[in-house]
Design a protein around this motif. Structure first.
Motif, PDB file in Angstrom:
ATOM      1  N   LEU A 115      49.339  73.268 -23.367  1.00  0.00           N
ATOM      2  CA  LEU A 115      49.619  74.050 -23.271  1.00  0.00           C
ATOM      3  C   LEU A 115      51.169  73.703 -22.359  1.00  0.00           C
ATOM      4  O   LEU A 115      52.442  74.686 -23.139  1.00  0.00           O
ATOM      5  CB  LEU A 115      49.361  75.721 -23.579  1.00  0.00           C
ATOM      6  N   THR A 116      50.947  73.675 -20.846  1.00  0.00           N
ATOM      7  CA  THR A 116      51.296  72.860 -20.407  1.00  0.00           C
ATOM      8  C   THR A 116      52.499  72.342 -20.364  1.00  0.00           C
ATOM      9  O   THR A 116      52.927  71.584 -19.808  1.00  0.00           O
ATOM     10  CB  THR A 116      50.596  73.727 -19.215  1.00  0.00           C
ATOM     11  N   GLY A 117      51.664  71.071 -20.870  1.00  0.00           N
ATOM     12  CA  GLY A 117      51.740  69.751 -20.572  1.00  0.00           C
ATOM     13  C   GLY A 117      51.504  69.137 -19.654  1.00  0.00           C
ATOM     14  O   GLY A 117      51.815  68.030 -19.564  1.00  0.00           O
ATOM     15  N   ARG A 118      50.576  69.575 -18.806  1.00  0.00           N
ATOM     16  CA  ARG A 118      50.131  68.554 -17.931  1.00  0.00           C
ATOM     17  C   ARG A 118      48.666  68.376 -17.293  1.00  0.00           C
ATOM     18  O   ARG A 118      47.803  69.044 -18.104  1.00  0.00           O
ATOM     19  CB  ARG A 118      51.044  69.965 -16.522  1.00  0.00           C
ATOM     20  N   ALA A 119      48.530  67.207 -16.958  1.00  0.00           N
ATOM     21  CA  ALA A 119      46.589  67.866 -16.978  1.00  0.00           C
ATOM     22  C   ALA A 119      46.445  68.394 -16.389  1.00  0.00           C
ATOM     23  O   ALA A 119      46.406  69.388 -15.077  1.00  0.00           O
ATOM     24  CB  ALA A 119      46.661  66.140 -15.782  1.00  0.00           C
ATOM     25  N   VAL A 120      45.019  68.771 -16.245  1.00  0.00           N
ATOM     26  CA  VAL A 120      44.554  69.792 -15.563  1.00  0.00           C
ATOM     27  C   VAL A 120      43.038  69.257 -15.689  1.00  0.00           C
ATOM     28  O   VAL A 120      42.347  68.347 -15.848  1.00  0.00           O
ATOM     29  CB  VAL A 120      43.514  71.012 -16.408  1.00  0.00           C
ATOM     30  N   THR A 121      43.021  68.651 -13.512  1.00  0.00           N
ATOM     31  CA  THR A 121      42.400  68.269 -13.237  1.00  0.00           C
ATOM     32  C   THR A 121      40.752  68.662 -12.260  1.00  0.00           C
ATOM     33  O   THR A 121      40.105  67.992 -12.016  1.00  0.00           O
ATOM     34  CB  THR A 121      42.605  67.300 -11.696  1.00  0.00           C
ATOM     35  N   ARG A 122      40.818  70.149 -12.582  1.00  0.00           N
ATOM     36  CA  ARG A 122      39.885  70.699 -12.165  1.00  0.00           C
ATOM     37  C   ARG A 122      40.129  72.161 -12.138  1.00  0.00           C
ATOM     38  O   ARG A 122      40.980  73.492 -12.619  1.00  0.00           O
ATOM     39  CB  ARG A 122      39.994  71.021 -10.561  1.00  0.00           C
ATOM     40  N   VAL A 123      39.031  73.109 -12.529  1.00  0.00           N
ATOM     41  CA  VAL A 123      38.746  74.294 -13.026  1.00  0.00           C
ATOM     42  C   VAL A 123      37.082  75.058 -12.339  1.00  0.00           C
ATOM     43  O   VAL A 123      36.101  74.637 -12.710  1.00  0.00           O
ATOM     44  CB  VAL A 123      38.408  74.573 -14.871  1.00  0.00           C
ATOM     45  N   ASP A 124      37.833  76.083 -11.068  1.00  0.00           N
ATOM     46  CA  ASP A 124      36.854  76.438 -10.753  1.00  0.00           C
ATOM     47  C   ASP A 124      36.335  77.880 -11.717  1.00  0.00           C
ATOM     48  O   ASP A 124      37.951  79.477 -11.415  1.00  0.00           O
ATOM     49  CB  ASP A 124      37.149  76.303  -9.965  1.00  0.00           C
TER      50      ASP A 124
END
Length: 139
Positions: A115-124
């Motif tokens: 959705l954002t076009g950005r990499a998601v490197t961490r999800v806590d």
């Protein structure tokens, strides 16, 4: 993190179904400049994606967004829906809490990145409680 910026340029791979010539022609007609996305927009997208992933209302989800390793770092807090403990079939048929949370993490990473076009490197993920969804009767 104040704002997210995405630059538009002519580099990139051709999309499926497009030839290299079509892709380069489309890239050369793109307007020069940059696109900025405010923090509140990123937060709204992440809150909605989190609410859908957890299966709860958006008002029950708390999201913090930071940056880590060149991408977005998400901290999500929400209650986890569980089956009514009197419904033993549902209890035994369901996945464990840890399996469900891992699945939510993977789903959020993929969805927010798409959705954002950005990499998601961490999800806590922090589970703040348990809720039993109300059953709706079919008329």
């Amino acid at each position: 993190m104040s704002i997210a910026t995405v630059s538009r340029g002519g580099s990139g791979s051709a999309a499926a179904g497009q030839s290299e010539t079509d892709a380069s022609a489309a890239a050369s007609t793109a307007l020069p400049g940059r696109i900025t996305v405010a923090d509140r927009a990123l937060r709204a997208v992440t809150e909605q994606a989190s609410a859908l992933a957890f299966g709860v209302g958006r008002d029950q989800v708390s999201v913090e967004i930071g940056s880590a390793a060149g991408g977005l770092a998400l901290r999500v807090s929400a209650p986890l829906p569980i089956p009514d403990l009197d419904d033993t079939e549902s209890v035994h048929a369901g996945a464990t809490v840890m399996e469900r949370i891992r699945s939510i993490q993977q789903n959020l990473r993929r969805t927010v990145a798409d959705l954002t076009g950005r990499a998601v490197t961490r999800v806590d993920v922090t589970v703040t409680g348990a809720v039993i969804p109300t059953r709706r009767r079919v008329r």
